[in-house]
Design a protein around this motif. Sequence first.
Motif, short mmCIF file in Angstrom:
data_model
loop_
_atom_site.label_atom_id
_atom_site.label_comp_id
_atom_site.label_asym_id
_atom_site.label_seq_id
_atom_site.Cartn_x
_atom_site.Cartn_y
_atom_site.Cartn_z
N TRP A 155 26.65 19.03 67.28
CA TRP A 155 26.65 19.97 65.88
C TRP A 155 26.49 21.51 66.43
O TRP A 155 25.11 21.67 65.63
CB TRP A 155 26.45 19.40 64.59
CG TRP A 155 27.39 18.43 64.34
CD1 TRP A 155 26.59 16.86 64.85
CD2 TRP A 155 28.71 17.62 63.82
NE1 TRP A 155 27.91 16.21 64.43
CE2 TRP A 155 28.43 16.42 64.02
CE3 TRP A 155 29.44 19.17 63.56
CZ2 TRP A 155 29.92 15.68 63.80
CZ3 TRP A 155 30.66 17.96 62.73
CH2 TRP A 155 31.15 16.64 63.01
N ASN A 157 26.20 24.43 65.41
CA ASN A 157 26.07 24.90 64.41
C ASN A 157 25.23 25.10 63.04
O ASN A 157 25.36 25.76 62.11
CB ASN A 157 28.12 25.20 63.25
CG ASN A 157 28.26 24.01 63.22
OD1 ASN A 157 27.41 23.33 63.28
ND2 ASN A 157 28.86 23.96 61.77
N GLN A 158 24.72 23.84 63.49
CA GLN A 158 23.52 23.51 62.45
C GLN A 158 22.42 23.53 63.28
O GLN A 158 21.53 23.19 62.19
CB GLN A 158 24.20 21.73 62.67
CG GLN A 158 24.70 20.92 61.88
CD GLN A 158 25.22 21.64 60.68
OE1 GLN A 158 24.02 21.21 59.49
NE2 GLN A 158 25.99 22.02 60.17
N TRP A 189 21.13 24.23 73.18
CA TRP A 189 20.45 25.73 72.16
C TRP A 189 18.80 26.46 72.56
O TRP A 189 18.12 26.40 71.69
CB TRP A 189 20.42 24.27 70.83
CG TRP A 189 19.12 23.04 71.19
CD1 TRP A 189 20.05 21.96 71.97
CD2 TRP A 189 17.95 22.34 71.72
NE1 TRP A 189 19.01 20.86 72.10
CE2 TRP A 189 17.79 21.24 72.22
CE3 TRP A 189 16.94 23.88 71.29
CZ2 TRP A 189 16.10 20.56 72.46
CZ3 TRP A 189 15.58 23.04 71.50
CH2 TRP A 189 15.54 21.50 71.76
N ASP A 192 19.33 29.55 71.24
CA ASP A 192 18.91 29.58 70.25
C ASP A 192 18.01 29.27 69.70
O ASP A 192 17.73 30.45 68.73
CB ASP A 192 19.85 29.04 69.56
CG ASP A 192 21.76 29.38 69.22
OD1 ASP A 192 22.07 30.29 69.35
OD2 ASP A 192 22.19 28.16 69.29
#
Length: 419
Positions: A155, A157-158, A189, A192
């Motif tokens: 996920w 987008n979490q 990630w 990010d």
Amino acid sequence: MMEQTSPLMRNLRRSGVWFVASVLALAASSIGLSRFLETETPTVSLALDPLNVNALIGEITNDLNDASNAPDLDAMLAKLESALRFDLADARLYSLIGEIKYRKGEQDRAYEFFDQARKLSKTEIHALQRSIGRSIETGDLSGAVGEIDILLRRWPNQFPAIVEGLPTILSNPDGYQAVLAAIRAAAPWRADLLVALGRTPAGLDLANRLLLDLTGSSAPPNQSELSYVIHSSIRQNKYEQAYRLFLFSLSDQERNLAGYVFNSTFEPTFSGKPFDWQVGDQSGLEVKFATSRDAVEGEGGVTVRFLNTPVKNTALQQYIQLPPGSYKASLAATARSLRLPKELFWSIRCVGPAGEIARFNIPEGTYNRQALSQEFSVGATGCPMQLLKLETAAIAESWRFRYVGTLVMHELSIERLSS
């Protein structure tokens, strides 16, 4: 002898078959419509098909996320437990029951359901989120990072939901090592994380440390990661940290280009980092780097060709870091029919209150490997880092001031003078 069937009986049988077929078709239509609506309008979907588990999960999830209304937890729990009797393998049902029990204050029972949900599906989102929170609370930071990795791989987008907890994890030695191991293992990630850390001074220190620890590993920082963190450091006035990261991240080949001016001979290699050459998006001229082997007449360096138009502002620039002292900047340049209606010059400016500390102009005309130099000094205060750039003195893009000709700069160097 076959039994005779009256026309009336035949019609009744046909009607019965038609009725059953109609009922089945209607039921199928309702189920199909329920499936179609289960994502956007789960409540309507449930009205059409009360056994649609996806719609039930969607409705309860929406109600739990609705901050404007207090949900009826007992009613929700009854619906979920009823659905669970018909579907014991749906991890989402266990996860939602766990969430409701958690909100009711039954945390031990809640985590039993979360654990069961994760046994059925390692990536069940709600159970994972609660499990991450529990791991952080109990100090199992290595376990928390492992769960975060699972969550964000499934996920992505979490990430905003867990980013606030990452500095806490990274400030702990065990948590830091777990995060470092994850991003070494190509965690998707990673980018990010670095972007999020780069937004605050404390986070930037952690991002800088991570990149330094990744340098020389099997998963070294890439140029975009380094550029982002270095630029962020400069924006937050952490100049020494920015330059240190730049130096430590240089490859063996790049170290050969190091000096007060990086890549002083304008080799055609670009890292995108601010302590390397930056080429401005400038109309009215063309900029081309070439080695002596590839250049015309063996004249290596950077060629700036002016296109008989106005030229304003910067063509080339590079951040440099000179400690306090006296210096000499030297340029070897060749020109062909160079016409400059306004000055063309190299400037050295402090990134700070001191402003410009050196400037030397490029002469017009035609010449070959002309040597230009300028002495200057860097003060003990007010000049923690400098910006070296090639620019024109044009204020407005007036067609009265058109730049024409070709300039080849072979080498631009800075040397420290003995006191």
